[in-house]
Design a protein around this motif. Structure first.
Motif, mmCIF file in Angstrom:
data_model
loop_
_atom_site.group_PDB
_atom_site.id
_atom_site.type_symbol
_atom_site.label_atom_id
_atom_site.label_comp_id
_atom_site.label_asym_id
_atom_site.label_seq_id
_atom_site.Cartn_x
_atom_site.Cartn_y
_atom_site.Cartn_z
ATOM 1 N N LYS A 15 69.039 31.631 32.342
ATOM 2 C CA LYS A 15 67.813 31.486 33.169
ATOM 3 C C LYS A 15 68.219 30.987 34.414
ATOM 4 O O LYS A 15 67.678 31.521 35.645
ATOM 5 C CB LYS A 15 66.734 30.574 32.512
ATOM 6 C CG LYS A 15 66.248 31.124 31.227
ATOM 7 C CD LYS A 15 65.154 30.148 30.672
ATOM 8 C CE LYS A 15 64.597 30.816 29.527
ATOM 9 N NZ LYS A 15 63.241 30.081 28.779
ATOM 10 N N ILE A 16 68.980 29.842 34.469
ATOM 11 C CA ILE A 16 69.405 29.472 35.849
ATOM 12 C C ILE A 16 70.547 30.437 36.759
ATOM 13 O O ILE A 16 70.431 30.604 37.843
ATOM 14 C CB ILE A 16 69.938 28.220 35.839
ATOM 15 C CG1 ILE A 16 71.359 28.024 35.214
ATOM 16 C CG2 ILE A 16 68.844 27.150 35.581
ATOM 17 C CD1 ILE A 16 71.944 26.865 35.072
ATOM 18 N N GLU A 17 71.188 31.148 35.872
ATOM 19 C CA GLU A 17 72.223 32.103 36.495
ATOM 20 C C GLU A 17 71.212 33.212 37.199
ATOM 21 O O GLU A 17 71.509 33.758 38.113
ATOM 22 C CB GLU A 17 72.919 32.690 35.596
ATOM 23 C CG GLU A 17 73.946 31.569 35.168
ATOM 24 C CD GLU A 17 75.291 32.211 34.026
ATOM 25 O OE1 GLU A 17 74.933 33.206 33.450
ATOM 26 O OE2 GLU A 17 76.262 31.531 33.939
ATOM 27 N N ARG A 18 70.138 33.593 36.369
ATOM 28 C CA ARG A 18 69.397 34.579 37.166
ATOM 29 C C ARG A 18 68.772 34.252 38.345
ATOM 30 O O ARG A 18 68.336 35.044 39.068
ATOM 31 C CB ARG A 18 68.151 34.988 36.179
ATOM 32 C CG ARG A 18 68.562 35.948 34.972
ATOM 33 C CD ARG A 18 67.647 36.677 34.295
ATOM 34 N NE ARG A 18 66.735 35.558 33.760
ATOM 35 C CZ ARG A 18 66.829 35.250 32.325
ATOM 36 N NH1 ARG A 18 67.554 35.816 31.638
ATOM 37 N NH2 ARG A 18 66.056 34.526 31.785
ATOM 38 N N GLY A 19 68.596 33.089 38.305
ATOM 39 C CA GLY A 19 68.155 32.323 39.703
ATOM 40 C C GLY A 19 69.440 31.843 40.863
ATOM 41 O O GLY A 19 68.845 31.381 41.934
ATOM 42 N N GLY A 20 70.328 32.223 40.545
ATOM 43 C CA GLY A 20 71.600 32.367 41.267
ATOM 44 C C GLY A 20 72.069 30.972 41.549
ATOM 45 O O GLY A 20 72.718 30.655 42.475
ATOM 46 N N VAL A 21 71.987 30.280 40.345
ATOM 47 C CA VAL A 21 72.513 29.082 40.203
ATOM 48 C C VAL A 21 73.748 28.898 39.206
ATOM 49 O O VAL A 21 73.527 29.817 38.013
ATOM 50 C CB VAL A 21 71.627 27.686 39.833
ATOM 51 C CG1 VAL A 21 72.472 26.398 39.597
ATOM 52 C CG2 VAL A 21 70.634 27.755 40.914
ATOM 53 N N ASP A 22 74.857 28.410 39.394
ATOM 54 C CA ASP A 22 75.981 28.481 38.307
ATOM 55 C C ASP A 22 75.640 27.835 37.143
ATOM 56 O O ASP A 22 74.973 26.904 37.083
ATOM 57 C CB ASP A 22 77.084 27.498 39.012
ATOM 58 C CG ASP A 22 78.398 27.928 38.393
ATOM 59 O OD1 ASP A 22 78.497 28.065 37.180
ATOM 60 O OD2 ASP A 22 79.609 27.981 38.797
ATOM 61 N N GLY A 23 75.745 28.567 35.933
ATOM 62 C CA GLY A 23 75.598 28.089 34.659
ATOM 63 C C GLY A 23 76.143 26.889 34.228
ATOM 64 O O GLY A 23 75.626 26.413 33.299
ATOM 65 N N GLN A 24 77.361 26.612 34.904
ATOM 66 C CA GLN A 24 78.018 25.189 34.337
ATOM 67 C C GLN A 24 76.769 24.017 34.792
ATOM 68 O O GLN A 24 77.113 23.023 33.960
ATOM 69 C CB GLN A 24 79.149 24.973 35.216
ATOM 70 C CG GLN A 24 79.136 24.877 36.493
ATOM 71 C CD GLN A 24 80.227 24.252 37.468
ATOM 72 O OE1 GLN A 24 80.825 23.588 36.792
ATOM 73 N NE2 GLN A 24 80.461 24.602 38.582
ATOM 74 N N PHE A 25 76.076 24.085 35.612
ATOM 75 C CA PHE A 25 74.956 23.115 35.818
ATOM 76 C C PHE A 25 74.105 22.850 34.648
ATOM 77 O O PHE A 25 73.335 21.718 34.676
ATOM 78 C CB PHE A 25 74.369 23.406 37.137
ATOM 79 C CG PHE A 25 75.131 23.281 38.308
ATOM 80 C CD1 PHE A 25 75.745 21.883 38.635
ATOM 81 C CD2 PHE A 25 75.447 24.232 39.075
ATOM 82 C CE1 PHE A 25 76.690 21.850 39.847
ATOM 83 C CE2 PHE A 25 76.360 24.047 40.067
ATOM 84 C CZ PHE A 25 76.874 22.987 40.586
ATOM 85 N N ALA A 26 73.857 23.806 33.848
ATOM 86 C CA ALA A 26 73.119 23.556 32.603
ATOM 87 C C ALA A 26 73.752 22.324 31.697
ATOM 88 O O ALA A 26 73.003 21.916 31.041
ATOM 89 C CB ALA A 26 73.059 24.728 31.873
ATOM 90 N N LEU A 27 75.039 21.836 31.769
ATOM 91 C CA LEU A 27 75.295 20.710 31.123
ATOM 92 C C LEU A 27 74.768 19.498 31.677
ATOM 93 O O LEU A 27 74.931 18.386 30.964
ATOM 94 C CB LEU A 27 77.078 20.805 31.359
ATOM 95 C CG LEU A 27 77.566 22.049 30.799
ATOM 96 C CD1 LEU A 27 79.273 21.613 31.301
ATOM 97 C CD2 LEU A 27 77.713 21.742 29.350
ATOM 98 N N MET A 28 74.086 19.363 32.751
ATOM 99 C CA MET A 28 73.438 18.203 33.397
ATOM 100 C C MET A 28 72.146 18.039 32.803
ATOM 101 O O MET A 28 71.313 17.335 33.318
ATOM 102 C CB MET A 28 73.398 18.510 34.844
ATOM 103 C CG MET A 28 74.910 18.695 35.339
ATOM 104 S SD MET A 28 74.874 18.670 37.187
ATOM 105 C CE MET A 28 75.005 16.915 37.489
ATOM 106 N N ARG A 29 71.603 18.673 31.670
ATOM 107 C CA ARG A 29 70.439 18.329 31.226
ATOM 108 C C ARG A 29 70.145 16.909 30.991
ATOM 109 O O ARG A 29 71.133 16.287 30.252
ATOM 110 C CB ARG A 29 70.366 19.304 29.708
ATOM 111 C CG ARG A 29 68.941 19.224 29.426
ATOM 112 C CD ARG A 29 69.061 19.548 27.901
ATOM 113 N NE ARG A 29 69.336 21.021 27.581
ATOM 114 C CZ ARG A 29 68.692 21.890 26.969
ATOM 115 N NH1 ARG A 29 67.439 21.708 26.637
ATOM 116 N NH2 ARG A 29 69.364 23.044 26.832
#
Length: 494
Positions: free
Chosen positions: A289-303
């Protein structure tokens, strides 16, 4: 027997008015928990530093942690130049400086005790309880009015609210100021006082102080401007309508000013936590979902990570890398677009907010002082029946809150129409007060989720239960006084 009770009641009501009864009971109930040793309050969750350092107060050195577990009763008062700039512009400074003044006058110039903070809020609070009760019951001293005064005590003397007084949180100021705001409008609507300008002044001063009490309160300027519109309909008021319009402009400017005063660090913290505590929540796999918004998917680890992390963080939120690749890409427009394309997730977060509406008493901090025989982070149960009942039975659904708001507005729109048609004003002022309170109920959760995710969500929603309780009291008052849709008896002659 009936004559005996009537005689006792008549003698009692001759000396003790409903407003005085409510004030005395609130003073006894809240005074016991705030000032009788061992005192109670709220422990620091890490937010105190924003208000104490800029006001010349600091933590005394201890061998134990001063966060979350227990209420800290003593602080130090700086004796020399205070090098800490005001990090957060807030009207809370007024209350703190008053407490400091009394502390230095009657206790110590080097040690500050939290009870003086509680005393300042306590005194303003009792004044608010008196004004509010008097506004609801004026001019009668019937049994039903004493019942209403007891209901006000039952709701607003609840320890979930008054525990805040012995703390450096901004919420007690918000609570007290809301009492004055609503009391002033209801007093104007019911023509309680011969002159209107004192209550109009109380309304605008309290409103400006509340909006500037906390930077998250900036959007409330719109809600209270709606309330102020009702004042424009007061009769024989042409000369003062310009002053009222000026007051509305000042309220709006206060909202803009407090919003503009938000520092870059706080903006960064809010932006990060909106991402980590908002867009990454309530979804199974946020990476795509965040990658579709142009944000690197690795930041999903910061949940679920906080900007000011107490433990190990995946990445330093204040690092140049995070600022460039995350913060600069996830601004307000990005958040709006994300939620617009993930409405189910946004609705889930709003339901989460609806569940937190009843969490007035913070669960993450203790209410007792150290060495009082209580466990770390233990919660006070004294006089919390109302907040406990609401927490147990109030539906945790945002849709229900919206329906409730629509219901209140619809009911009082009838009074608005009838009074406007009959050239009366009680129903008009009352409608705009209800409308303003309901905008808080409906829109504050949205602003909170978009602005900071679910981080400190219960504290961000603090005014919602107060608004709902106030609307409930207005409704009950109108039912027992038979003024819900018929305010003919309250028409003013002046």
């Amino acid at each position: 027997m009936k004559n005996f009770f009537e005689s006792v009641f008549n003698k009692f009501s001759k000396w003790i008015s409903p407003a005085l009864l409510a004030t005395i009971l609130a003073a006894l109930i809240s005074g016991f928990i705030l000032f009788v040793p061992p005192i109670h309050g709220l422990a620091d969750n890490g937010d105190f530093y924003r208000s104490i350092l800029s006001n010349g107060i600091y933590r005394l050195p201890t061998s134990y942690s001063q966060y979350s577990d227990y209420v800290i009763p003593k602080f130090g008062i700086m004796q020399y130049f205070n090098e800490n700039n005001i990090s957060v512009l807030s009207s809370q400074t007024i209350f703190i400086q008053l407490a400091l003044f009394l502390n230095k006058l009657f206790y110590s110039k080097t040690i500050f005790t939290i009870q003086f903070m509680g005393l300042i809020y306590y005194l303003f609070y009792l004044g608010g309880i008196y004004l509010l009760t008097n506004a609801f019951v004026h001019p009668f001293r019937k049994i039903r009015n004493y019942f209403l005064s007891l209901l006000i005590v039952f709701i607003f003397a609840d320890s979930a609210y008054t525990l805040y007084f012995n703390s450096f949180f901004a919420e007690p100021g918000m609570f007290v100021l809301m009492l004055y705001i609503c009391a002033s409008i209801i007093s104007l609507a019911r023509n309680v006082y011969a002159k209107r300008w004192p209550m109009i002044t109380v309304f605008f001063v309290s409103t400006v102080l509340l909006i500037t009490n906390k930077q998250q309160n900036a959007p409330l300027a719109l809600s209270f401007s709606v309330v102020a519109l009702g004042v424009m309909f007061l009769p024989h008021f042409k000369a003062k309508r310009l002053a009222t319009a000026l007051g509305i402009v000042i309220v709006l400017m206060a909202g803009i000013g407090i919003y503009k005063s938000i520092g870059s660090e706080i903006v960064g913290a809010n932006t990060f936590q909106t991402f980590s505590h908002g867009t990454l929540l309530e979804t199974g796999d946020p990476t795509k979902k965040i990658e579709r918004g142009g944000v690197d998917g690795q930041f999903a680890l910061m949940r679920n990570e906080n900007y000011y992390s107490k433990d190990y963080a995946t990445l330093d939120p204040s690092s140049p890398y995070v600022k460039k690749h995350l913060m600069e890409k996830t601004g307000f427009a990005w958040i709006i677009k994300y939620y617009a394309t993930n409405l189910k997730q946004f609705n889930n977060l709003l339901d989460l907010a609806a569940k937190d509406i009843t969490a007035v008493q913070p669960r993450a901090v203790g209410d007792f002082v150290r060495n009082s025989g209580h466990k770390p982070r233990e919660q006070v149960k004294y006089f919390t029946l109302y907040s406990s009942l609401v927490g147990a039975f109030f539906p945790g659904k945002y849709a229900f809150d919206c329906l409730l708001a629509v219901g209140f507005i619809a009911v009082y729109s009838v009074g608005l129409y009838l009074d406007f048609k009959s050239d009366r004003y009680m129903g008009i002022l009352r409608f705009f007060l209800i409308l303003g309170l309901m905008t808080i109920v409906v829109f504050v959760p949205i602003v909170s989720i978009v602005g900071d995710g679910d981080a400190d969500l219960a504290k961000h929603l603090f005014l919602i239960p107060i608004s709902l309780n106030m609307a409930l009291l207005i409704f009950v008052s109108d039912l027992i006084n038979h003024t819900l849709w018929n305010t003919k008896g309250d028409k003013a002659d002046v």
